[in-house]
Design a protein around this motif. Structure first.
Motif, PDB file in Angstrom:
ATOM      1  N   TRP A   6     -52.088  45.843  24.912  1.00  0.00           N
ATOM      2  CA  TRP A   6     -52.368  44.369  24.580  1.00  0.00           C
ATOM      3  C   TRP A   6     -51.329  43.657  24.807  1.00  0.00           C
ATOM      4  O   TRP A   6     -49.932  43.987  24.006  1.00  0.00           O
ATOM      5  N   HIS A   7     -51.588  42.415  25.239  1.00  0.00           N
ATOM      6  CA  HIS A   7     -50.248  41.000  24.735  1.00  0.00           C
ATOM      7  C   HIS A   7     -50.959  40.013  23.951  1.00  0.00           C
ATOM      8  O   HIS A   7     -49.780  39.497  23.006  1.00  0.00           O
ATOM      9  N   GLY A  10     -57.515  38.372  23.946  1.00  0.00           N
ATOM     10  CA  GLY A  10     -58.060  38.029  25.353  1.00  0.00           C
ATOM     11  C   GLY A  10     -57.364  38.723  26.463  1.00  0.00           C
ATOM     12  O   GLY A  10     -57.469  38.561  27.395  1.00  0.00           O
ATOM     13  N   ASP A  11     -55.850  39.680  26.203  1.00  0.00           N
ATOM     14  CA  ASP A  11     -55.533  39.635  26.674  1.00  0.00           C
ATOM     15  C   ASP A  11     -54.870  40.955  27.364  1.00  0.00           C
ATOM     16  O   ASP A  11     -53.621  41.419  26.256  1.00  0.00           O
ATOM     17  N   VAL A  12     -55.557  41.830  27.741  1.00  0.00           N
ATOM     18  CA  VAL A  12     -55.098  42.835  27.897  1.00  0.00           C
ATOM     19  C   VAL A  12     -54.664  43.480  28.966  1.00  0.00           C
ATOM     20  O   VAL A  12     -55.281  43.852  30.066  1.00  0.00           O
ATOM     21  N   ARG A  13     -53.687  44.125  29.291  1.00  0.00           N
ATOM     22  CA  ARG A  13     -53.293  44.553  30.703  1.00  0.00           C
ATOM     23  C   ARG A  13     -52.774  45.966  31.278  1.00  0.00           C
ATOM     24  O   ARG A  13     -52.654  45.783  30.115  1.00  0.00           O
ATOM     25  N   ASP A  40     -60.090  47.946  18.732  1.00  0.00           N
ATOM     26  CA  ASP A  40     -60.433  47.486  19.534  1.00  0.00           C
ATOM     27  C   ASP A  40     -60.747  46.588  20.333  1.00  0.00           C
ATOM     28  O   ASP A  40     -59.858  45.740  20.362  1.00  0.00           O
ATOM     29  N   LEU A  41     -61.978  46.338  20.019  1.00  0.00           N
ATOM     30  CA  LEU A  41     -63.412  45.141  20.255  1.00  0.00           C
ATOM     31  C   LEU A  41     -62.293  44.033  19.227  1.00  0.00           C
ATOM     32  O   LEU A  41     -61.990  42.835  20.226  1.00  0.00           O
ATOM     33  N   SER A  64     -43.855  45.835  18.210  1.00  0.00           N
ATOM     34  CA  SER A  64     -44.682  44.124  18.535  1.00  0.00           C
ATOM     35  C   SER A  64     -45.486  44.459  19.655  1.00  0.00           C
ATOM     36  O   SER A  64     -44.437  44.941  20.515  1.00  0.00           O
ATOM     37  N   ALA A  65     -46.110  43.283  20.193  1.00  0.00           N
ATOM     38  CA  ALA A  65     -47.120  43.162  21.598  1.00  0.00           C
ATOM     39  C   ALA A  65     -46.007  42.507  22.203  1.00  0.00           C
ATOM     40  O   ALA A  65     -45.232  41.494  21.502  1.00  0.00           O
TER      41      ALA A  65
END
Length: 353
Positions: A6-7, A10-13, A40-41, A64-65
């Protein structure tokens, strides 16, 4: 190894990250399956909630992210750190995914889920189940025997239900109304039945209503579009109302319905994680002397939860609707659960495919 990180909202890579290091007192696990959780959602669409944002490391994990996510997972022990002699390589296990301050007591009678700075592996750091491998402290590893690994990935959400059941004070013979037939609601309903309660359920999704009926987890599956759920509950209980209600949807109309449907002096337990503020009809709460309780995670619930599965009192297989690979996490997994909820209940992810 490959892992989902998770970055930002709306941004998971899916990325390459370093292998975790085996240290004394820890257990290395090859992850088999990881479930996509409602939390998670929420993190994907509304976060950060539990995830520490960039530049604000969690006080215990120090992370942290961007960080690895996934906290509902099963796997196979691949290595044991020094001092761990009560597990064996090749053993099937699940993880109770806590991050706690050092020295926090975690005995059977300790409410460690309420300890300061509590967070979860796969949300607050220390790796996660959406990775090929993970290393965790021995105290969080629970053997599951011959429980299939895909079903074992549902032990964590079932333990959430077990803790909510304990928090409710409900007993065999009580009438329970479960609000929401998502994964947590369905698993909780199955657990309540196993503990001898009469279970009613309210839901609007056709697919989830069908799943509830097909699995037989509820005596009645009620749709608020077909009439007042609270009135129907009173009809089924001789005018009294439900003894206990469980909010599993994070939806305002469901919370309102449960407060209406619970009996005077009854208990409403909020199980779901809300990504927004809820409103409360405080006058109804007062006039009926309703006891509204929160619940978070679990504390000593995993062993009893695993026994329910091993003894066949709860069958987890019917709740698994999809199995996908790690590369499909966002485009298939998240997209399905966010936009096509009619088609899915629990989606499992294999980090190695």
């Amino acid at each position: 190894m490959r892992a989902a990180r998770w970055h930002a909202r709306g941004d998971v890579r899916v990325e390459e990250v370093p292998d975790p290091e085996l240290v004394p007192g820890s257990v290395a696990i090859d992850v088999a399956w990881c479930g996509i959780c409602g939390t998670d959602l929420h993190e994907y669409t509304e976060g950060p909630i539990f995830i520490p944002p960039p530049g604000h490391p969690h006080p215990v994990s120090g992370e942290s992210a961007p960080l690895v996510i996934g906290h509902e997972f099963s796997g196979v022990v691949s290595a044991l750190g020094d001092g761990v002699d009560d597990l064996r390589v090749g053993e099937s296990v699940v993880v109770e995914p806590y991050i706690l301050r050092p020295g926090t007591p975690t005995g059977d009678d300790d409410s460690y889920q309420l300890s300061p700075d509590m967070n979860f592996i796969g949300l607050g750091g220390r790796g996660g189940g959406l990775a090929e491998r993970i290393v965790v402290e021995r105290r969080w590893v629970h053997p599951v025997g011959d429980v299939p690994l895909d079903q074992a990935a549902l032990v964590e959400p079932l333990a959430v239900g077990h803790h909510a059941y304990r928090r409710s004070g409900a007993r065999a013979g009580d009438v329970a109304l479960v609000g929401g037939a998502g994964p947590i609601g369905l698993l909780l309903a199955a657990l309540l039945q196993a503990e001898g309660l009469r279970v009613l359920l309210t839901e609007v999704s056709e697919a989830r209503k069908a799943r509830a009926r097909d699995t037989g987890v509820a005596e009645e599956v009620l749709d608020p579009r077909e009439g007042s759920v609270a009135e129907r509950v009173r009809e089924l209980t001789g005018g009294r109302g439900a003894d206990v209600c469980f909010e599993c949807s994070s939806a305002q109309p469901v919370l309102d319905t449960l407060i209406d449907a619970v009996k005077p002096g009854g208990v409403v337990v909020n199980v779901s994680i809300w990504g927004h503020r809820a409103e409360l009809d405080i006058q109804s709460l007062v006039l009926k002397e309703v006891d509204l309780r929160g619940t978070i995670g679990y504390a000593g619930d995993h062993p009893a939860t695993i026994r329910l599965v091993q003894e066949g009192r709860v069958d987890l297989a019917p709740f698994i609707t999809h199995r996908i690979g790690l590369d499909e996490l966002v485009d298939v997994g998240y997209d399905t659960l966010l936009h096509r909820t009619e088609t899915a209940v629990k989606i499992l992810v294999s980090p190695t495919s």
